[in-house]
Design a protein around this motif. Structure first.
Motif, PDB file in Angstrom:
ATOM      1  N   PHE A   1      -0.142  92.014  44.503  1.00  0.00           N
ATOM      2  CA  PHE A   1       0.724  90.936  44.006  1.00  0.00           C
ATOM      3  C   PHE A   1      -0.116  89.795  43.425  1.00  0.00           C
ATOM      4  N   ILE A   2      -1.188  89.445  44.130  1.00  0.00           N
ATOM      5  CA  ILE A   2      -2.080  88.376  43.660  1.00  0.00           C
ATOM      6  C   ILE A   2      -2.856  88.833  42.428  1.00  0.00           C
ATOM      7  N   ASN A   3      -3.391  90.046  42.486  1.00  0.00           N
ATOM      8  CA  ASN A   3      -4.159  90.572  41.348  1.00  0.00           C
ATOM      9  C   ASN A   3      -3.348  90.604  40.061  1.00  0.00           C
ATOM     10  N   HIS A   4      -2.043  90.843  40.189  1.00  0.00           N
ATOM     11  CA  HIS A   4      -1.171  90.945  39.018  1.00  0.00           C
ATOM     12  C   HIS A   4      -0.651  89.593  38.539  1.00  0.00           C
ATOM     13  N   GLY A   5      -1.122  88.520  39.154  1.00  0.00           N
ATOM     14  CA  GLY A   5      -0.803  87.187  38.658  1.00  0.00           C
ATOM     15  C   GLY A   5       0.558  86.642  39.030  1.00  0.00           C
ATOM     16  N   HIS A   6       1.115  87.055  40.162  1.00  0.00           N
ATOM     17  CA  HIS A   6       2.439  86.594  40.577  1.00  0.00           C
ATOM     18  C   HIS A   6       2.409  85.321  41.427  1.00  0.00           C
ATOM     19  N   ILE A   7       1.200  84.854  41.773  1.00  0.00           N
ATOM     20  CA  ILE A   7       1.074  83.725  42.703  1.00  0.00           C
ATOM     21  C   ILE A   7       0.411  82.507  42.058  1.00  0.00           C
ATOM     22  N   LYS A   8       0.953  81.337  42.383  1.00  0.00           N
ATOM     23  CA  LYS A   8       0.354  80.071  41.957  1.00  0.00           C
ATOM     24  C   LYS A   8      -0.085  79.282  43.194  1.00  0.00           C
ATOM     25  N   VAL A   9      -1.203  78.579  43.063  1.00  0.00           N
ATOM     26  CA  VAL A   9      -1.655  77.657  44.101  1.00  0.00           C
ATOM     27  C   VAL A   9      -1.759  76.280  43.459  1.00  0.00           C
ATOM     28  N   ASN A  10      -0.982  75.346  43.961  1.00  0.00           N
ATOM     29  CA  ASN A  10      -0.928  73.990  43.394  1.00  0.00           C
ATOM     30  C   ASN A  10      -0.650  74.007  41.891  1.00  0.00           C
ATOM     31  N   GLY A  11       0.264  74.918  41.494  1.00  0.00           N
ATOM     32  CA  GLY A  11       0.698  74.968  40.100  1.00  0.00           C
ATOM     33  C   GLY A  11      -0.160  75.805  39.172  1.00  0.00           C
ATOM     34  N   ARG A  12      -1.264  76.358  39.680  1.00  0.00           N
ATOM     35  CA  ARG A  12      -2.159  77.162  38.834  1.00  0.00           C
ATOM     36  C   ARG A  12      -2.194  78.604  39.321  1.00  0.00           C
ATOM     37  N   THR A  13      -2.159  79.548  38.380  1.00  0.00           N
ATOM     38  CA  THR A  13      -2.214  80.961  38.740  1.00  0.00           C
ATOM     39  C   THR A  13      -3.574  81.298  39.335  1.00  0.00           C
ATOM     40  N   VAL A  14      -3.554  81.983  40.482  1.00  0.00           N
ATOM     41  CA  VAL A  14      -4.786  82.433  41.131  1.00  0.00           C
ATOM     42  C   VAL A  14      -4.678  83.943  41.327  1.00  0.00           C
ATOM     43  N   THR A  15      -5.690  84.680  40.866  1.00  0.00           N
ATOM     44  CA  THR A  15      -5.661  86.149  40.954  1.00  0.00           C
ATOM     45  C   THR A  15      -6.769  86.691  41.861  1.00  0.00           C
ATOM     46  N   ILE A  16      -7.339  85.836  42.701  1.00  0.00           N
ATOM     47  CA  ILE A  16      -8.424  86.234  43.591  1.00  0.00           C
ATOM     48  C   ILE A  16      -7.906  86.267  45.033  1.00  0.00           C
TER      49      ILE A  16
ATOM     50  N   SER B   1      -9.337  86.707  47.818  1.00  0.00           N
ATOM     51  CA  SER B   1     -10.208  86.058  48.809  1.00  0.00           C
ATOM     52  C   SER B   1     -10.283  84.538  48.643  1.00  0.00           C
ATOM     53  N   TYR B   2      -9.547  83.996  47.681  1.00  0.00           N
ATOM     54  CA  TYR B   2      -9.524  82.542  47.451  1.00  0.00           C
ATOM     55  C   TYR B   2      -9.188  81.812  48.752  1.00  0.00           C
ATOM     56  N   GLN B   3      -9.971  80.782  49.075  1.00  0.00           N
ATOM     57  CA  GLN B   3      -9.766  80.047  50.315  1.00  0.00           C
ATOM     58  C   GLN B   3      -8.772  78.898  50.127  1.00  0.00           C
ATOM     59  N   VAL B   4      -7.653  79.008  50.797  1.00  0.00           N
ATOM     60  CA  VAL B   4      -6.601  77.994  50.734  1.00  0.00           C
ATOM     61  C   VAL B   4      -6.985  76.819  51.632  1.00  0.00           C
ATOM     62  N   ARG B   5      -6.650  75.608  51.215  1.00  0.00           N
ATOM     63  CA  ARG B   5      -6.953  74.411  52.000  1.00  0.00           C
ATOM     64  C   ARG B   5      -5.666  73.811  52.569  1.00  0.00           C
TER      65      ARG B   5
END
Length: 204
Positions: free
Chosen positions: A114-129, A131-135
């Motif tokens: 789901f993340i790899n395919h670009g369905h998720i935003k973090v703080n308004g920006r698309t994240v496709t990684i 392992s990205y560390q959320v704060r």
């Protein structure tokens, strides 16, 4: 059955636990490993117990590579406080884990895709990684055009899991805020995790 489902179920049987707490897990029917020698279980050595603890934790988060998992362990040791708690906190801050905890996908493997395919935003920006560390305070959301996908609607409506209290969801269940890094006791694992044994494994 897809290759991913097959591999996932083999993980359950190899480890001897229903790792993700899913009702379809084969371990619910056969509590022994795969293959003709699966029922022959010897008492594991101390090393074997530590290795099993590491494999459980690593596989639970979507089969993290050994290189990436060791890097997470090393980061946990550098931080102040209890290394075991630090390790769990870092794993739970991975975007893959947060998306899975938000209950917008049914499995950790689905979360990765789901993340790899670009369905998720973090703080308004698309994240496709994955392992990205959320704060703390980050807002994670399913993109508007992806919210009506059958996968998402089915996951949100499923009674199989609950969203933990360190993630706050909106009324529709598609936008979440990561409130804080959890402690081991806060994480809703369906099986017992022993990060202390993982630390012992890498400290040998």
């Amino acid at each position: 059955m897809s290759k991913r489902h097959s591999a996932k179920y083999k993980i359950d049987r190899r480890l001897g636990v229903n790792l993700w707490g899913r009702p379809k897990s084969p371990i619910n029917r056969r509590e022994y490993g795969p293959g003709q020698h699966g029922q022959r279980r010897r008492k594991p050595s101390d090393f074997g117990v530590q290795l099993m603890a590491k494999q459980k934790l690593k596989n639970y988060y979507g089969e993290i590579s050994e290189k990436q998992f060791r890097r997470t362990y090393e980061e946990a040791t550098r931080r102040k406080g209890d290394t075991s708690e630090n390790l769990i906190g870092l794993l739970e801050r991975r975007l893959l884990a947060v998306v899975y905890r938000m209950k917008v996908v049914p499995t950790v493997f689905a979360a990765r895709q789901f993340i790899n395919h670009g369905h998720i935003k973090v703080n308004g920006r698309t994240v496709t990684i994955p392992s990205y560390q959320v704060r703390e305070g980050d807002v994670i959301e399913v993109k508007e055009k992806s919210r009506e996908l059958p996968l998402v609607l089915e996951a949100i409506g499923s009674p199989e899991r609950d969203v933990p209290d360190y993630i706050q969801m909106d009324d529709k269940g598609t936008v979440g805020t990561f409130l804080r890094q959890p402690k081991l006791a806060d994480v809703p694992y369906p099986v017992q995790m022993e990060p202390n044994l993982v630390i012992e494994y890498y400290s040998r």
